[in-house]
Design a protein around this motif. Sequence first.
Motif, mmCIF file in Angstrom:
data_model
loop_
_atom_site.group_PDB
_atom_site.id
_atom_site.type_symbol
_atom_site.label_atom_id
_atom_site.label_comp_id
_atom_site.label_asym_id
_atom_site.label_seq_id
_atom_site.Cartn_x
_atom_site.Cartn_y
_atom_site.Cartn_z
ATOM 1 N N GLU A 14 0.859 -1.186 0.000
ATOM 2 C CA GLU A 14 0.000 0.000 0.000
ATOM 3 C C GLU A 14 0.895 1.235 0.000
ATOM 4 O OE1 GLU A 14 -2.801 -0.048 3.162
ATOM 5 O OE2 GLU A 14 -3.847 -1.861 2.457
ATOM 6 N N GLU A 15 0.644 2.101 -0.945
ATOM 7 C CA GLU A 15 1.435 3.320 -1.099
ATOM 8 C C GLU A 15 0.547 4.528 -0.816
ATOM 9 O OE1 GLU A 15 4.635 3.256 -1.658
ATOM 10 O OE2 GLU A 15 4.809 1.105 -2.103
ATOM 11 N N ARG A 16 1.049 5.446 0.026
ATOM 12 C CA ARG A 16 0.329 6.681 0.345
ATOM 13 C C ARG A 16 1.183 7.871 -0.088
ATOM 14 N NH1 ARG A 16 -3.574 6.918 4.139
ATOM 15 N NH2 ARG A 16 -2.637 8.763 5.107
ATOM 16 N N ARG A 17 0.569 8.780 -0.808
ATOM 17 C CA ARG A 17 1.285 9.951 -1.314
ATOM 18 C C ARG A 17 0.424 11.203 -1.157
ATOM 19 N NH1 ARG A 17 4.419 6.458 -1.305
ATOM 20 N NH2 ARG A 17 6.031 5.893 -2.819
ATOM 21 N N TRP A 18 1.126 12.357 -1.029
ATOM 22 C CA TRP A 18 0.439 13.642 -1.034
ATOM 23 C C TRP A 18 0.083 14.021 -2.471
ATOM 24 C CZ3 TRP A 18 -0.394 15.933 3.700
ATOM 25 C CH2 TRP A 18 0.411 15.518 4.754
ATOM 26 N N GLU A 19 -0.886 14.870 -2.604
ATOM 27 C CA GLU A 19 -1.179 15.432 -3.929
ATOM 28 C C GLU A 19 0.025 16.247 -4.403
ATOM 29 O OE1 GLU A 19 -5.779 16.106 -5.173
ATOM 30 O OE2 GLU A 19 -4.807 17.718 -4.071
ATOM 31 N N GLY A 20 0.354 16.104 -5.684
ATOM 32 C CA GLY A 20 1.486 16.824 -6.252
ATOM 33 C C GLY A 20 2.805 16.092 -6.141
ATOM 34 N N ILE A 80 8.673 2.245 -12.769
ATOM 35 C CA ILE A 80 7.502 3.074 -13.061
ATOM 36 C C ILE A 80 7.627 4.376 -12.282
ATOM 37 C CG2 ILE A 80 4.983 3.212 -13.061
ATOM 38 C CD1 ILE A 80 6.016 0.946 -14.750
ATOM 39 N N SER A 81 7.284 5.498 -12.934
ATOM 40 C CA SER A 81 7.199 6.784 -12.226
ATOM 41 C C SER A 81 5.924 7.500 -12.654
ATOM 42 C CB SER A 81 8.427 7.652 -12.527
ATOM 43 O OG SER A 81 8.447 8.041 -13.882
ATOM 44 N N MET A 82 5.206 8.020 -11.653
ATOM 45 C CA MET A 82 4.004 8.815 -11.878
ATOM 46 C C MET A 82 4.204 10.152 -11.165
ATOM 47 S SD MET A 82 0.869 6.086 -11.352
ATOM 48 C CE MET A 82 -0.373 7.344 -11.655
ATOM 49 N N THR A 83 4.174 11.250 -11.928
ATOM 50 C CA THR A 83 4.414 12.575 -11.361
ATOM 51 C C THR A 83 3.096 13.320 -11.152
ATOM 52 O OG1 THR A 83 4.684 13.556 -13.569
ATOM 53 C CG2 THR A 83 6.664 12.692 -12.502
ATOM 54 N N ASN A 84 3.177 14.354 -10.302
ATOM 55 C CA ASN A 84 2.034 15.245 -10.043
ATOM 56 C C ASN A 84 0.765 14.450 -9.726
ATOM 57 O OD1 ASN A 84 0.673 17.697 -9.778
ATOM 58 N ND2 ASN A 84 0.152 17.803 -11.953
ATOM 59 N N LEU A 85 0.858 13.615 -8.731
ATOM 60 C CA LEU A 85 -0.275 12.779 -8.343
ATOM 61 C C LEU A 85 -1.448 13.621 -7.854
ATOM 62 C CD1 LEU A 85 1.649 9.969 -6.431
ATOM 63 C CD2 LEU A 85 0.577 9.787 -8.689
ATOM 64 N N GLN A 86 -2.657 13.179 -8.171
ATOM 65 C CA GLN A 86 -3.886 13.827 -7.734
ATOM 66 C C GLN A 86 -4.746 12.811 -6.991
ATOM 67 O OE1 GLN A 86 -4.336 17.199 -8.125
ATOM 68 N NE2 GLN A 86 -2.252 17.104 -8.965
ATOM 69 N N ALA A 87 -5.716 13.325 -6.253
ATOM 70 C CA ALA A 87 -6.562 12.440 -5.440
ATOM 71 C C ALA A 87 -7.282 11.420 -6.303
ATOM 72 C CB ALA A 87 -7.560 13.271 -4.641
ATOM 73 N N GLU A 88 -7.668 11.829 -7.527
ATOM 74 C CA GLU A 88 -8.377 10.889 -8.397
ATOM 75 C C GLU A 88 -7.473 9.783 -8.934
ATOM 76 O OE1 GLU A 88 -7.934 14.858 -10.668
ATOM 77 O OE2 GLU A 88 -8.479 14.163 -8.659
ATOM 78 N N ASP A 89 -6.160 9.867 -8.702
ATOM 79 C CA ASP A 89 -5.253 8.789 -9.099
ATOM 80 C C ASP A 89 -5.265 7.636 -8.106
ATOM 81 O OD1 ASP A 89 -4.357 10.102 -11.402
ATOM 82 O OD2 ASP A 89 -2.863 11.244 -10.271
ATOM 83 N N SER A 90 -5.951 7.818 -7.001
ATOM 84 C CA SER A 90 -6.024 6.734 -6.014
ATOM 85 C C SER A 90 -6.683 5.506 -6.632
ATOM 86 C CB SER A 90 -6.824 7.198 -4.791
ATOM 87 O OG SER A 90 -6.201 8.311 -4.174
ATOM 88 N N GLY A 91 -6.143 4.350 -6.322
ATOM 89 C CA GLY A 91 -6.703 3.104 -6.864
ATOM 90 C C GLY A 91 -5.704 1.973 -6.797
ATOM 91 N N THR A 92 -6.005 0.918 -7.515
ATOM 92 C CA THR A 92 -5.146 -0.271 -7.558
ATOM 93 C C THR A 92 -4.417 -0.317 -8.902
ATOM 94 O OG1 THR A 92 -6.703 -1.472 -6.154
ATOM 95 C CG2 THR A 92 -5.088 -2.775 -7.364
#
Length: 361
Positions: A14-20, A80-92
């Motif tokens: 499980e990964e938790r990240r802040w927005e951005g 894998i890298s995902m930048t500028n994460l947003q709340a709607e990116d939450s998922g599996t």
Amino acid sequence: LIFTGLQAQTPDSEERRWEGSTLYIRCPYTGGANYRQQKAWCRVRDDVCEPLVETNYPYQKATKGKITIEDNPLHKTVSISMTNLQAEDSGTYSCAYRSRSYNYLPLKTISLSVFKELHRWELDSLSLQCPYRTFGYSTGTKVWCRKGQTGCKDLVRTDSTEHNSRALEDRTMIQDDTQKRTVTITMQKLQAQDTGVYWCALARGTRLTWIMEVMLFVSKRLSGTTLSGTAGSSETTPSVNTPAPSANVNTFTVLSGILSILFILAVISSIILCVRQRKQLKNRGNRQAEDTYDKQEDVAQLDSTERMESPKDDSKDLKYVAMNFKSQRSPEDPLYCNVEPSQAHRKLKDENVEYATIALK
């Protein structure tokens, strides 16, 4: 594309990240996978792999939007890298590779939670939208709950029998727009004790599936603080990054010192320029004076004066006076002077005077 035989797969982490923020994931592959097979980064919904980006041999790296995938055959690892994460990116999500039957087989599956961080003052209001993309969520009950040590406590929930339901409990309201697939949460007259972690979630029986996680910080207003606008304005945000008064004073002191030094340098430069100008003007005047006048030693001085009077009668008027000028250097040096033609006397025999006319062209 379905993950064959993995309908109820548990995420590996499980990964938790802040927005951005940015997510980095490494997925090692062994056994059936090899460097020639396509690697993909999938979002998993209802056990279906939706590829977001994938490699294409012989190219080992690919980028699509804010997602980059890179296959390292030497270390047998997919990054894998995902930048500028947003709340709607939450998922599996899952790293996967294509098998010879063109099915996606997972290498590693994660559960990603991207949470918002919101800051408000007491008595402000909060308005938040929780979009959901899964069509199956439209018919479920939506819940706004507060997380605690024993789980997530319901604050307000919609009615699952209505397509566009709305509910109000105490200071909190929830509204589900099934056409736009968006849940809107509104909290009025926030208090400092409202600070905490909240979930916008889908309720299926006793099981909650979160849609969005929010960290809310409500700050107390200082005494004497003036409210700008209405107390319930959702746009009011505490200035948590406002510099302290001492920082402002230090900045003002530094700026004042710099301006004072620049002013002093400007005054000194002006004085130096004025002194140089005066020296230049003085030197220029001296050179003109030397070219125009003779030296002081060559100035003719009055040597003697003779007055000729009538020998017979001293009471008669003065008839003629002759003045002889002699040079200080030598009696033979002539004396020159400029006179108007009307001032020239007739030449007398005893007078050693010569007149000449000079014309300038």
